[in-house]
Design a protein around this motif. Structure first.
Motif, PDB file in Angstrom:
ATOM      1  N   ILE A  52       0.844  -1.203   0.000  1.00 43.61           N
ATOM      2  CA  ILE A  52       0.000   0.000   0.000  1.00 43.61           C
ATOM      3  C   ILE A  52       0.876   1.250   0.000  1.00 43.61           C
ATOM      4  O   ILE A  52       0.665   2.164  -0.796  1.00 43.61           O
ATOM      5  CB  ILE A  52      -0.942   0.020   1.220  1.00 43.61           C
ATOM      6  CG1 ILE A  52      -1.981  -1.083   1.121  1.00 43.61           C
ATOM      7  CG2 ILE A  52      -1.619   1.379   1.365  1.00 43.61           C
ATOM      8  CD1 ILE A  52      -2.756  -1.313   2.405  1.00 43.61           C
ATOM      9  N   ASP A  53       1.859   1.283   0.894  1.00 43.35           N
ATOM     10  CA  ASP A  53       2.747   2.444   0.983  1.00 43.35           C
ATOM     11  C   ASP A  53       3.487   2.684  -0.325  1.00 43.35           C
ATOM     12  O   ASP A  53       3.617   3.821  -0.779  1.00 43.35           O
ATOM     13  CB  ASP A  53       3.747   2.274   2.126  1.00 43.35           C
ATOM     14  CG  ASP A  53       3.092   2.353   3.490  1.00 43.35           C
ATOM     15  OD1 ASP A  53       1.915   2.777   3.577  1.00 43.35           O
ATOM     16  OD2 ASP A  53       3.760   1.979   4.474  1.00 43.35           O
ATOM     17  N   GLU A  54       3.945   1.623  -0.970  1.00 44.82           N
ATOM     18  CA  GLU A  54       4.624   1.757  -2.260  1.00 44.82           C
ATOM     19  C   GLU A  54       3.658   2.259  -3.328  1.00 44.82           C
ATOM     20  O   GLU A  54       4.006   3.100  -4.150  1.00 44.82           O
ATOM     21  CB  GLU A  54       5.222   0.417  -2.683  1.00 44.82           C
ATOM     22  CG  GLU A  54       6.410  -0.003  -1.850  1.00 44.82           C
ATOM     23  CD  GLU A  54       6.861  -1.434  -2.143  1.00 44.82           C
ATOM     24  OE1 GLU A  54       6.207  -2.132  -2.973  1.00 44.82           O
ATOM     25  OE2 GLU A  54       7.860  -1.857  -1.549  1.00 44.82           O
ATOM     26  N   ALA A  55       2.434   1.741  -3.331  1.00 49.00           N
ATOM     27  CA  ALA A  55       1.450   2.130  -4.343  1.00 49.00           C
ATOM     28  C   ALA A  55       1.024   3.589  -4.185  1.00 49.00           C
ATOM     29  O   ALA A  55       0.780   4.285  -5.168  1.00 49.00           O
ATOM     30  CB  ALA A  55       0.225   1.218  -4.266  1.00 49.00           C
ATOM     31  N   LEU A  56       0.927   4.053  -2.939  1.00 49.98           N
ATOM     32  CA  LEU A  56       0.516   5.436  -2.692  1.00 49.98           C
ATOM     33  C   LEU A  56       1.666   6.424  -2.856  1.00 49.98           C
ATOM     34  O   LEU A  56       1.434   7.615  -3.034  1.00 49.98           O
ATOM     35  CB  LEU A  56      -0.072   5.572  -1.287  1.00 49.98           C
ATOM     36  CG  LEU A  56      -1.390   4.869  -1.045  1.00 49.98           C
ATOM     37  CD1 LEU A  56      -1.802   5.004   0.409  1.00 49.98           C
ATOM     38  CD2 LEU A  56      -2.470   5.413  -1.965  1.00 49.98           C
ATOM     39  N   GLY A  57       2.886   5.937  -2.801  1.00 55.08           N
ATOM     40  CA  GLY A  57       4.043   6.813  -2.958  1.00 55.08           C
ATOM     41  C   GLY A  57       4.081   7.861  -1.875  1.00 55.08           C
ATOM     42  O   GLY A  57       3.971   7.555  -0.695  1.00 55.08           O
ATOM     43  N   ALA A  58       4.223   9.119  -2.263  1.00 57.70           N
ATOM     44  CA  ALA A  58       4.334  10.223  -1.308  1.00 57.70           C
ATOM     45  C   ALA A  58       3.069  10.377  -0.468  1.00 57.70           C
ATOM     46  O   ALA A  58       3.118  10.884   0.645  1.00 57.70           O
ATOM     47  CB  ALA A  58       4.629  11.513  -2.044  1.00 57.70           C
ATOM     48  N   CYS A  59       1.940   9.923  -0.978  1.00 59.00           N
ATOM     49  CA  CYS A  59       0.683  10.042  -0.248  1.00 59.00           C
ATOM     50  C   CYS A  59       0.602   9.066   0.922  1.00 59.00           C
ATOM     51  O   CYS A  59      -0.296   9.180   1.747  1.00 59.00           O
ATOM     52  CB  CYS A  59      -0.500   9.797  -1.177  1.00 59.00           C
ATOM     53  SG  CYS A  59      -0.688  11.065  -2.412  1.00 59.00           S
ATOM     54  N   ALA A  60       1.496   8.098   0.987  1.00 59.52           N
ATOM     55  CA  ALA A  60       1.442   7.093   2.047  1.00 59.52           C
ATOM     56  C   ALA A  60       1.596   7.719   3.421  1.00 59.52           C
ATOM     57  O   ALA A  60       0.970   7.286   4.372  1.00 59.52           O
ATOM     58  CB  ALA A  60       2.519   6.041   1.832  1.00 59.52           C
ATOM     59  N   LYS A  61       2.425   8.719   3.558  1.00 64.02           N
ATOM     60  CA  LYS A  61       2.641   9.357   4.859  1.00 64.02           C
ATOM     61  C   LYS A  61       1.478  10.283   5.176  1.00 64.02           C
ATOM     62  O   LYS A  61       0.802  10.120   6.153  1.00 64.02           O
ATOM     63  CB  LYS A  61       3.959  10.143   4.858  1.00 64.02           C
ATOM     64  CG  LYS A  61       5.164   9.297   4.587  1.00 64.02           C
ATOM     65  CD  LYS A  61       5.458   8.385   5.743  1.00 64.02           C
ATOM     66  CE  LYS A  61       6.712   7.582   5.446  1.00 64.02           C
ATOM     67  NZ  LYS A  61       6.854   6.420   6.225  1.00 64.02           N
ATOM     68  N   ALA A  62       1.266  11.274   4.332  1.00 59.55           N
ATOM     69  CA  ALA A  62       0.154  12.220   4.510  1.00 59.55           C
ATOM     70  C   ALA A  62       0.018  13.011   3.224  1.00 59.55           C
ATOM     71  O   ALA A  62       1.009  13.485   2.682  1.00 59.55           O
ATOM     72  CB  ALA A  62       0.429  13.160   5.669  1.00 59.55           C
ATOM     73  N   CYS A  63      -1.187  13.132   2.752  1.00 59.24           N
ATOM     74  CA  CYS A  63      -1.421  13.896   1.529  1.00 59.24           C
ATOM     75  C   CYS A  63      -1.219  15.378   1.802  1.00 59.24           C
ATOM     76  O   CYS A  63      -1.609  15.885   2.845  1.00 59.24           O
ATOM     77  CB  CYS A  63      -2.844  13.663   1.020  1.00 59.24           C
ATOM     78  SG  CYS A  63      -3.122  12.002   0.403  1.00 59.24           S
ATOM     79  N   HIS A  64      -0.630  16.046   0.843  1.00 53.48           N
ATOM     80  CA  HIS A  64      -0.499  17.493   0.959  1.00 53.48           C
ATOM     81  C   HIS A  64      -1.735  18.148   0.372  1.00 53.48           C
ATOM     82  O   HIS A  64      -2.569  17.493  -0.235  1.00 53.48           O
ATOM     83  CB  HIS A  64       0.787  17.973   0.270  1.00 53.48           C
ATOM     84  CG  HIS A  64       0.871  17.567  -1.168  1.00 53.48           C
ATOM     85  ND1 HIS A  64       0.259  18.267  -2.163  1.00 53.48           N
ATOM     86  CD2 HIS A  64       1.465  16.507  -1.765  1.00 53.48           C
ATOM     87  CE1 HIS A  64       0.485  17.680  -3.330  1.00 53.48           C
ATOM     88  NE2 HIS A  64       1.215  16.606  -3.109  1.00 53.48           N
ATOM     89  N   SER A  65      -1.892  19.425   0.566  1.00 53.83           N
ATOM     90  CA  SER A  65      -3.142  20.103   0.207  1.00 53.83           C
ATOM     91  C   SER A  65      -3.467  20.041  -1.284  1.00 53.83           C
ATOM     92  O   SER A  65      -4.623  20.071  -1.651  1.00 53.83           O
ATOM     93  CB  SER A  65      -3.100  21.551   0.672  1.00 53.83           C
ATOM     94  OG  SER A  65      -2.046  22.231   0.019  1.00 53.83           O
TER      95      SER A  65
END
Length: 87
Positions: A52-65
């Motif tokens: 999941i973390d790999e698939a979401l990339g940067a969004c895995a931690k927290a999405c930016h605005s």
């Protein structure tokens, strides 16, 4: 590669569930729900979370605005949208 022997889920199944879901699944339980099954032994949870973390990339931690996955960004008016200003 099979990542969940109990439900016979592959890494591709997990990636497809992440990309197909409107509410981005961020843990194994949510992936099981997207795929219509449930956790059995739980040995795959850590591997599923990694996928999941790999698939979401940067969004895995927290999405930016500006990220299309950010829940708060979906509810904010777009610049130039003055429909709320008149009320």
């Amino acid at each position: 590669m099979i990542v969940c022997s109990c439900n016979v889920l592959s890494d591709d199944d997990v990636r497809n569930a992440v990309s197909a879901s409107e509410d981005l699944p961020r843990n194994a339980k949510q992936i099981y729900g997207c795929l219509g099954c449930s956790a059995e032994c739980g040995r795959c949870a850590r591997t599923i979370k990694t996928i999941i973390d790999e698939a979401l990339g940067a969004c895995a931690k927290a999405c930016h605005s500006g990220c299309p996955h950010n829940q708060t960004a979906k509810h904010q008016p777009v610049h130039g949208d003055f429909s709320l200003a008149a009320s």
